[in-house]
Design an enzyme around this catalytic site. Structure first.
Site, PDB file in Angstrom:
ATOM      1  N   GLN A 126      42.413  76.627  58.034  1.00  0.00           N
ATOM      2  CA  GLN A 126      43.397  77.675  57.778  1.00  0.00           C
ATOM      3  C   GLN A 126      44.367  77.223  56.692  1.00  0.00           C
ATOM      4  O   GLN A 126      45.116  76.270  56.875  1.00  0.00           O
ATOM      5  CB  GLN A 126      44.154  77.981  59.077  1.00  0.00           C
ATOM      6  N   GLY A 127      44.360  77.890  55.559  1.00  0.00           N
ATOM      7  CA  GLY A 127      45.218  77.546  54.431  1.00  0.00           C
ATOM      8  C   GLY A 127      46.459  78.413  54.366  1.00  0.00           C
ATOM      9  O   GLY A 127      46.542  79.317  53.526  1.00  0.00           O
ATOM     10  N   TYR A 128      47.399  78.163  55.242  1.00  0.00           N
ATOM     11  CA  TYR A 128      48.655  78.920  55.283  1.00  0.00           C
ATOM     12  C   TYR A 128      49.826  78.064  54.776  1.00  0.00           C
ATOM     13  O   TYR A 128      50.401  78.337  53.738  1.00  0.00           O
ATOM     14  CB  TYR A 128      48.961  79.388  56.710  1.00  0.00           C
ATOM     15  N   GLU A 244      44.971  84.000  67.144  1.00  0.00           N
ATOM     16  CA  GLU A 244      45.148  82.579  67.439  1.00  0.00           C
ATOM     17  C   GLU A 244      45.770  82.359  68.809  1.00  0.00           C
ATOM     18  O   GLU A 244      45.524  81.340  69.452  1.00  0.00           O
ATOM     19  CB  GLU A 244      46.034  81.947  66.357  1.00  0.00           C
ATOM     20  N   SER A 357      56.810  77.525  63.902  1.00  0.00           N
ATOM     21  CA  SER A 357      57.870  76.700  64.475  1.00  0.00           C
ATOM     22  C   SER A 357      58.720  77.502  65.444  1.00  0.00           C
ATOM     23  O   SER A 357      58.798  78.736  65.380  1.00  0.00           O
ATOM     24  CB  SER A 357      58.752  76.119  63.360  1.00  0.00           C
TER      25      SER A 357
END
Length: 378
Positions: A126-128, A244, A357
């Site tokens: 996952q490229g976030y 997710e 977060s």
């Protein structure tokens, strides 16, 4: 016997039969902070699952799944965890990208990518997150431009789980020059085995490396490898985050239960349970886990669920070191050998940071769920 009970009995029996022989040594292997354990063997196990129709059970049958109901998916994840089966290596492809493509991808994208995900032939990451755009994902600076029928990608991603084992990455990139925040982003499917991609593992507190930095320097992917319309990436990315935090977290909670039970047993053996404060915290941990399960079954808001489980698990790590006593401050062996409790304490520090977060989750709950005024932004 209901259909769900029959489904549960079927997967329980299959796991009992097949998690044997060479696969028996994989019990309990892998997972957060331990993804390096027996990775090749766990990949072989997951392909064995696929060959017998036990991957992607919640996917519609037309895409190779079993079309399992929510109740059956819960049963699968719980029985898998109860069998102490090894941590999955294909979670990101199966649980995140697959549902995203099923709901938002083109028929060509589904035909190209879903079979290889179901068969565990291609792994995804996952490229976030980026430096400066982790918790504030809308600050993404990775950019892509369409040239000669290909997207050309420049930028950097960080904390990319298992990128060093993956063949593909779904990347949130800015494709409209001058755009800001949520606008002008696109959700691209980018191969990692081509020029212009560099992957650097990050050594963690646990001494292992399952997170990575990924650098794109003119990396390319076909123009058709954009999910949704160009510029609509934020909506697609948020849909992925919703998947997710789905039913697979119930399997995670079985793992939490196992950790808690083991900690209670340790406290009884070493006398820590004689401390009223320790007994109180263990009781609160048990109650918290029961609340987590009830919330997951009821369908708690994803942000609230993430906030709750991550703090619960971090607190369990802190409690574990208190139960272990002063010896917990020493590594089990040279040069940096950790026991299970030390690893739990160290890795669970990240629980409140990755996958959203705690600060950001609180803002989402306040603004989008409770309807409170938005936090002032410059």
């Amino acid at each position: 016997m209901s259909s769900v009970e029959e489904f549960r009995a079927e997967i329980r029996g299959w796991l009992k039969t097949h998690l044997s022989g060479s696969f028996a040594t994989l019990k309990g292997r892998g997972g957060p902070g331990r993804e390096h354990e027996a990775f090749t063997e766990r990949l072989a196990w997951e392909r064995h699952l696929a060959a017998h129709g036990w991957t992607c059970v919640g996917w519609p049958e037309e895409y190779g799944g079993r079309g399992a109901s929510i109740e059956e998916q819960i049963a699968f994840h719980e029985e898998y965890a109860l069998a102490d089966a090894p941590a999955r290596v294909n979670h990101i492809g199966e649980q995140l990208l697959g549902p995203t493509l099923i709901d938002h991808g083109t028929e060509e994208q589904k035909a190209r990518f879903l079979p290889s995900i179901r068969a565990v032939e291609e792994l995804w990451c996952q490229g976030y997150s980026e430096p400066g755009a982790g918790s504030d994902l809308a600050a993404v600076r990775t950019r892509a431009v369409l040239e000669d029928g290909r997207w050309v990608v420049h930028g950097q991603k960080i904390w990319t789980s298992l990128a060093h084992e993956s063949q593909w990455c779904f990347v949130l990139a800015r494709t409209e020059p001058g755009s800001r925040r949520h606008a002008g982003l696109s959700y691209l499917l980018v191969p990692l085995d081509r020029p212009g991609v560099e992957i650097r593992p990050i050594v963690q507190l646990t001494g292992t490396s399952e997170f990575n930095e990924v650098f794109f320097d003119g990396a390319v992917t076909d123009a058709a490898n954009v999910v949704g319309a160009p510029g609509d990436g934020w909506r697609i990315a948020m849909a992925t985050l919703g998947y997710e935090r789905g039913v697979s977290t119930l399997g995670q909670q079985v793992g939490f239960r196992r950790e808690l039970d083991a900690l209670v047993a340790l406290a009884r053996r070493n006398g820590a349970a004689a401390d009223p404060d320790v007994r109180d915290r263990l009781t609160r941990a048990w109650a918290g886990l029961e609340a987590l399960r009830a919330g997951a079954l009821r369908g708690t808001d994803p942000s609230a669920a993430k906030l709750y489980w991550s703090h619960w698990h971090r607190d369990l790590g802190e409690l574990a070191l208190e139960v272990c006593g002063p010896a917990a401050t020493l590594a089990a062996g040279a040069p940096y050998e950790l026991d299970d409790w030390q690893r739990l304490f160290l890795f669970s520090r990240a629980d409140t940071v990755y996958a959203g977060s705690s600060e950001i989750q609180r803002n989402i709950i306040a603004e989008r769920v409770l309807g409170l005024p938005k936090e002032p932004r410059p």
